[in-house]
Scaffold this active site. Structure first.
Site, mmCIF file in Angstrom:
data_model
loop_
_atom_site.group_PDB
_atom_site.id
_atom_site.type_symbol
_atom_site.label_atom_id
_atom_site.label_comp_id
_atom_site.label_asym_id
_atom_site.label_seq_id
_atom_site.Cartn_x
_atom_site.Cartn_y
_atom_site.Cartn_z
ATOM 1 N N ASN A 46 31.360 50.533 35.303
ATOM 2 C CA ASN A 46 30.193 51.216 35.867
ATOM 3 C C ASN A 46 29.885 50.667 37.247
ATOM 4 O O ASN A 46 28.912 51.073 37.869
ATOM 5 C CB ASN A 46 28.963 51.027 34.953
ATOM 6 C CG ASN A 46 29.016 51.944 33.752
ATOM 7 O OD1 ASN A 46 29.279 53.127 33.878
ATOM 8 N ND2 ASN A 46 28.779 51.381 32.577
ATOM 9 N N ASP A 55 39.598 42.787 34.577
ATOM 10 C CA ASP A 55 38.702 41.658 34.482
ATOM 11 C C ASP A 55 39.106 40.717 35.602
ATOM 12 O O ASP A 55 40.299 40.587 35.916
ATOM 13 C CB ASP A 55 38.772 40.971 33.122
ATOM 14 C CG ASP A 55 37.545 40.103 32.867
ATOM 15 O OD1 ASP A 55 36.439 40.453 33.333
ATOM 16 O OD2 ASP A 55 37.673 39.062 32.203
ATOM 17 N N PHE A 101 30.810 42.181 46.985
ATOM 18 C CA PHE A 101 29.919 41.885 45.868
ATOM 19 C C PHE A 101 30.403 40.618 45.189
ATOM 20 O O PHE A 101 31.415 40.039 45.575
ATOM 21 C CB PHE A 101 29.865 43.072 44.886
ATOM 22 C CG PHE A 101 31.209 43.447 44.312
ATOM 23 C CD1 PHE A 101 31.590 42.997 43.059
ATOM 24 C CD2 PHE A 101 32.084 44.246 45.025
ATOM 25 C CE1 PHE A 101 32.828 43.338 42.528
ATOM 26 C CE2 PHE A 101 33.323 44.600 44.501
ATOM 27 C CZ PHE A 101 33.692 44.143 43.243
ATOM 28 N N HIS A 120 42.809 39.920 45.588
ATOM 29 C CA HIS A 120 43.318 39.896 44.220
ATOM 30 C C HIS A 120 43.316 41.275 43.578
ATOM 31 O O HIS A 120 44.310 41.687 42.985
ATOM 32 C CB HIS A 120 42.473 38.928 43.387
ATOM 33 C CG HIS A 120 41.000 39.157 43.558
ATOM 34 N ND1 HIS A 120 40.330 38.910 44.745
ATOM 35 C CD2 HIS A 120 40.058 39.649 42.715
ATOM 36 C CE1 HIS A 120 39.060 39.230 44.611
ATOM 37 N NE2 HIS A 120 38.865 39.682 43.393
ATOM 38 N N LYS A 123 33.493 48.570 42.616
ATOM 39 C CA LYS A 123 34.874 48.512 42.110
ATOM 40 C C LYS A 123 35.521 49.895 42.142
ATOM 41 O O LYS A 123 36.678 50.032 42.526
ATOM 42 C CB LYS A 123 34.908 47.976 40.673
ATOM 43 C CG LYS A 123 34.828 46.490 40.542
ATOM 44 C CD LYS A 123 35.071 46.121 39.084
ATOM 45 C CE LYS A 123 34.875 44.664 38.810
ATOM 46 N NZ LYS A 123 35.170 44.346 37.398
#
Length: 191
Positions: free
Chosen positions: A8, A68, A148, A176, A12
């Site tokens: 959400n 993740d 962020f 990354h 991203k």
């Protein structure tokens, strides 16, 4: 091709869509009416990514990828690691997380760290994973307003700017998540 990205986080979504080829459209969790918190109970970054991708596939039936990411700081025994988003508490407040990190590093001269992203793709009843790492150091104070998370205090090796001072295109070239997404994109181009 349409595929769900199990997040959400609009930042991203924007970062990842920017990196994917134009023929791949990503949907966020709100697009598939998934409003619950997806469990992240695994002890590793890779485990959490797989858990999230499987959750969406099993509950909603969509091909999906999940990521993740963790910040691993050498002097802190690779903390915050898998707990990066909730390092300072369940509220997942970026400022609180950064302040706790800087506090915990006060007495350490070694500020080496790395961001690690693992993307798990659930496609055609198979799971594939893609990893990206960016090595750098933690600055002593925040710099920049872009990005962020820990971006204002993470300066990649070889650069004078933190991630929060870089343009999104520049961050994605060396970051990354960008590395992991490019591996994902290369894989999806052949599907």
């Amino acid at each position: 091709m349409k595929i769900v990205f199990a997040t959400n986080n609009l930042n991203k979504l924007k970062e990842v869509q920017y990196l994917l080829p134009a023929h791949i459209t990503i949907l966020g969790l709100s697009d598939i009416k998934c409003h619950e918190d997806i469990p992240e109970t695994q002890p590793t970054i890779k485990g959490n990514a797989i858990q999230k991708a499987n959750y969406v596939k099993n509950k909603y039936g969509y091909d999906c990828f999940a990521d993740d990411t963790g910040l691993e700081v050498e002097a802190l025994n690779n903390e915050p690691g898998v707990f990066s988003a909730r390092y300072a508490g369940a509220e997942r407040n970026d400022d609180d997380n950064i302040n706790l990190l800087l506090h915990n590093l006060k007495s350490h001269s070694n500020r080496n760290a790395q961001f690690k992203t693992v993307i798990a793709l659930s496609l055609n009843n198979e799971i594939k994973t893609f990893s990206g790492i960016c090595k750098g150091e933690i600055t002593s104070e925040k710099h920049g307003t872009h990005g962020f998370g820990y971006d204002p205090v993470f300066k990649p090796f070889g650069y004078e700017q933190t991630f929060a001072e870089m343009l999104l295109e520049d961050k994605n070239k060396i970051g990354h998540r960008g590395k992991a997404v490019r591996l994902l994109a290369d894989y999806l181009n052949f599907k």
